[in-house]
Design a protein around this motif. Structure first.
Motif, mmCIF file in Angstrom:
data_model
loop_
_atom_site.group_PDB
_atom_site.id
_atom_site.type_symbol
_atom_site.label_atom_id
_atom_site.label_comp_id
_atom_site.label_asym_id
_atom_site.label_seq_id
_atom_site.Cartn_x
_atom_site.Cartn_y
_atom_site.Cartn_z
ATOM 1 N N PRO A 74 -12.918 0.108 -6.917
ATOM 2 C CA PRO A 74 -13.167 0.949 -5.739
ATOM 3 C C PRO A 74 -12.560 0.381 -4.464
ATOM 4 C CG PRO A 74 -15.191 0.623 -6.995
ATOM 5 C CD PRO A 74 -14.165 -0.274 -7.592
ATOM 6 N N GLU A 75 -12.574 -0.948 -4.315
ATOM 7 C CA GLU A 75 -12.052 -1.564 -3.097
ATOM 8 C C GLU A 75 -10.585 -1.200 -2.890
ATOM 9 O OE1 GLU A 75 -11.378 -6.030 -1.201
ATOM 10 O OE2 GLU A 75 -12.672 -5.757 -2.945
ATOM 11 N N ASP A 76 -9.787 -1.284 -3.954
ATOM 12 C CA ASP A 76 -8.372 -0.955 -3.837
ATOM 13 C C ASP A 76 -8.164 0.537 -3.590
ATOM 14 O OD1 ASP A 76 -7.682 -3.589 -4.198
ATOM 15 O OD2 ASP A 76 -7.209 -3.385 -6.328
ATOM 16 N N ILE A 77 -8.968 1.357 -4.251
ATOM 17 C CA ILE A 77 -8.864 2.811 -4.064
ATOM 18 C C ILE A 77 -9.181 3.181 -2.622
ATOM 19 C CG2 ILE A 77 -9.871 5.035 -4.701
ATOM 20 C CD1 ILE A 77 -10.331 3.853 -7.516
ATOM 21 N N LEU A 78 -10.266 2.625 -2.078
ATOM 22 C CA LEU A 78 -10.665 2.939 -0.708
ATOM 23 C C LEU A 78 -9.650 2.406 0.308
ATOM 24 C CD1 LEU A 78 -14.494 2.248 -1.075
ATOM 25 C CD2 LEU A 78 -13.379 4.476 -0.836
ATOM 26 N N LYS A 79 -9.034 1.286 -0.015
ATOM 27 C CA LYS A 79 -8.004 0.732 0.862
ATOM 28 C C LYS A 79 -6.800 1.674 0.910
ATOM 29 C CE LYS A 79 -7.407 -3.631 0.422
ATOM 30 N NZ LYS A 79 -6.964 -4.947 -0.131
ATOM 31 N N ASP A 80 -6.403 2.198 -0.256
ATOM 32 C CA ASP A 80 -5.293 3.148 -0.288
ATOM 33 C C ASP A 80 -5.655 4.439 0.438
ATOM 34 O OD1 ASP A 80 -3.733 1.387 -1.661
ATOM 35 O OD2 ASP A 80 -3.708 2.498 -3.551
ATOM 36 N N TYR A 82 -1.484 11.978 -2.679
ATOM 37 C CA TYR A 82 -2.208 11.753 -3.930
ATOM 38 C C TYR A 82 -2.711 10.319 -3.993
ATOM 39 C CZ TYR A 82 -0.031 16.159 -5.136
ATOM 40 O OH TYR A 82 0.358 17.463 -5.123
ATOM 41 N N LEU A 83 -3.928 10.172 -4.503
ATOM 42 C CA LEU A 83 -4.590 8.878 -4.612
ATOM 43 C C LEU A 83 -4.883 8.618 -6.086
ATOM 44 C CD1 LEU A 83 -6.031 6.444 -3.282
ATOM 45 C CD2 LEU A 83 -8.051 7.898 -3.041
ATOM 46 N N GLY A 131 0.857 -1.173 0.000
ATOM 47 C CA GLY A 131 0.000 0.000 0.000
ATOM 48 C C GLY A 131 0.891 1.220 0.000
ATOM 49 N N PRO A 132 0.327 2.417 -0.124
ATOM 50 C CA PRO A 132 1.165 3.624 -0.162
ATOM 51 C C PRO A 132 1.822 3.891 1.181
ATOM 52 C CG PRO A 132 -1.153 4.214 -0.050
ATOM 53 C CD PRO A 132 -1.100 2.726 -0.239
ATOM 54 N N GLU A 133 2.992 4.491 1.121
ATOM 55 C CA GLU A 133 3.740 4.860 2.323
ATOM 56 C C GLU A 133 4.323 6.240 2.081
ATOM 57 O OE1 GLU A 133 5.163 4.719 6.062
ATOM 58 O OE2 GLU A 133 4.086 3.025 5.168
#
Length: 418
Positions: free
Chosen positions: A159-165, A131-132, A120-122
């Motif tokens: 959407p699931e991956d976007i919301l997780k990030d 930024y997403l 995931g982003p760090e």
């Protein structure tokens, strides 16, 4: 714990990619630092959109090679748009790099460090504005643009991956999240579209500012005004690159709209119930552009008070694009004409700075503090638009209530209210 440094060149999409790379490196046991100093790993996330960006990337690479040769055992990773646009053809020259990966290619990075695909982003330095990325690539095929060559056709993330990030960014202390992709307004997944996604994010994280970038004019959603009115944390900010307004030039560019379409769109921005700030991008000196074409563009710029920021670039003939294959030197405006046109666009930008300073003077508004001495308003994106200078030191990362007392150029001056 060994330390790694990420150098990010180019646009916010690369910032999002670098956060994903940082997530991989963190899981691999590296500590991300903002000081190159004595680090053991350097990852350069390059840009190659136009020639000046390529030149900047090559200069950074030369400096990175010198860094690598200063001490044995250092790792150097080349990533991003430069290797995406110019992949390894087997002719050599990449021997000093320990790994070469394309834009956002976390899978190759995970493979290199023997990681399971679960990153995931760090944050590479505890940034408050993040930024997403909601999509990758572009399918619009504008005649001048290299993005489809570099990043391929548009692929919308689920959407699931976007919301997780987004959850990761929120947990890491993001106060503002910019929504990025090459064509954000076109994002769609099943029966839901971009407005649904932004509403979901705004409701889930009411304490975070959300800002949309890269809205293609042809696909501006009719329901966007509802987003701005229903969600106070969706910034009243429209980043919309028009590129030109002359029908003849727009057609040659491969932009699927007309000058009248743009005027109708901007009439809506101008007459919006909620005051909107528009950032737009233009190309000057496009092949075949006449003085008449350019005058039409300048007239358009002076017509709309809603325009807050204007970014203008000269046309660059980029190999691999449709325009590169068909233009000839005789239909390119000469260099002096291009520079004169850029200067006239600069004059229009200066005029809009004055307009906005007058509009905002005396207003009480929220400013997000980026540093102890300056921040940015709802009407300005961090790092690319004007800043707001405080009259006293504040705590970074806080949203500060201020009164605007004036402006200098694109910047605002603010009195911090107790």
């Amino acid at each position: 714990m060994p330390e790694a440094f990420l150098l990010t060149l180019g646009c916010p999409k690369n910032e999002a990619d670098s956060d994903a790379f940082a997530g991989c490196l963190t899981r691999a046991g590296w500590r991300i630092t903002r000081d190159l100093g004595e680090t053991d790993l350097l990852l350069i996330n390059t840009c190659a959109f136009i020639k000046p960006a390529v030149d900047e990337s090559l200069e950074a690479i030369q400096q990175a090679l010198e860094w690598k040769n200063e001490r044995s055992g250092r790792l150097l990773i080349l990533a991003g748009c430069l290797p995406g646009r110019y992949p390894d053809d087997g002719s050599g020259g990449l021997e000093d790099f320990d790994l070469v990966i394309g834009p956002g290619d976390t899978s190759r990075l995970e493979e290199y460090f023997s990681l399971q695909p679960a990153s995931g982003p760090e944050s590479a330095g505890g940034r408050i504005s993040r930024y997403l990325k909601i999509s990758e690539g572009c399918s619009n095929s504008c005649a001048y643009c290299t993005i489809p060559l570099i990043r391929g056709a548009r692929r919308d993330r689920n959407p699931e991956d976007i919301l997780k990030d987004a959850e990761c960014l929120a947990e890491q202390g993001a106060v503002e999240i910019g929504i990025v992709g090459q064509d954000t307004a076109s994002w769609k997944y099943g029966k839901v579209g971009i407005s649904w996604l932004i509403s979901r994010l705004a409701v889930t994280y009411p304490h975070i500012w959300f800002r949309l970038y890269y809205i293609h004019p042809a696909f501006y959603p009719a329901d966007f005004p509802l987003l701005f009115s229903e969600h106070e944390n969706v910034m009243p900010y429209i980043d919309i690159p028009v590129q030109h307004v002359s029908d003849r030039i727009l057609k040659r560019m491969g932009r699927p709209y007309t000058g009248d379409y743009l005027r109708n769109l901007f009439d809506g921005f101008e007459n919006s119930e909620k005051m909107l700030s528009v950032r737009t991008t233009l190309i000057a000196g496009y092949p075949g552009e006449t003085e008449e074409d350019f005058n039409e563009l300048v007239e358009f710029l002076y017509q709309y008070r809603c325009i807050r920021t204007i970014a203008a670039f000269p046309y660059w003939p980029e190999e691999g694009t449709r325009e590169f294959s068909r233009h000839s030197p005789e239909n390119l405006p000469d260099e002096s004409a291009v520079q004169s046109r850029l200067a006239r666009i600069g004059d229009a930008a200066d005029e809009h700075n004055i307009i906005w300073a007058d509009r905002l003077e005396g207003e009480i508004m929220d400013i997000l503090a980026d540093t102890p001495v300056q921040g940015h308003s709802r009407y300005d994106a961090p790092e690319v638009d004007g800043v707001c200078c405080f009259d006293q030191s504040v705590e970074p990362g806080r949203i500060i209530r201020c009164r605007i007392t004036g402006g200098v150029g694109s910047d605002l001056i603010a009195e911090v209210l107790k």
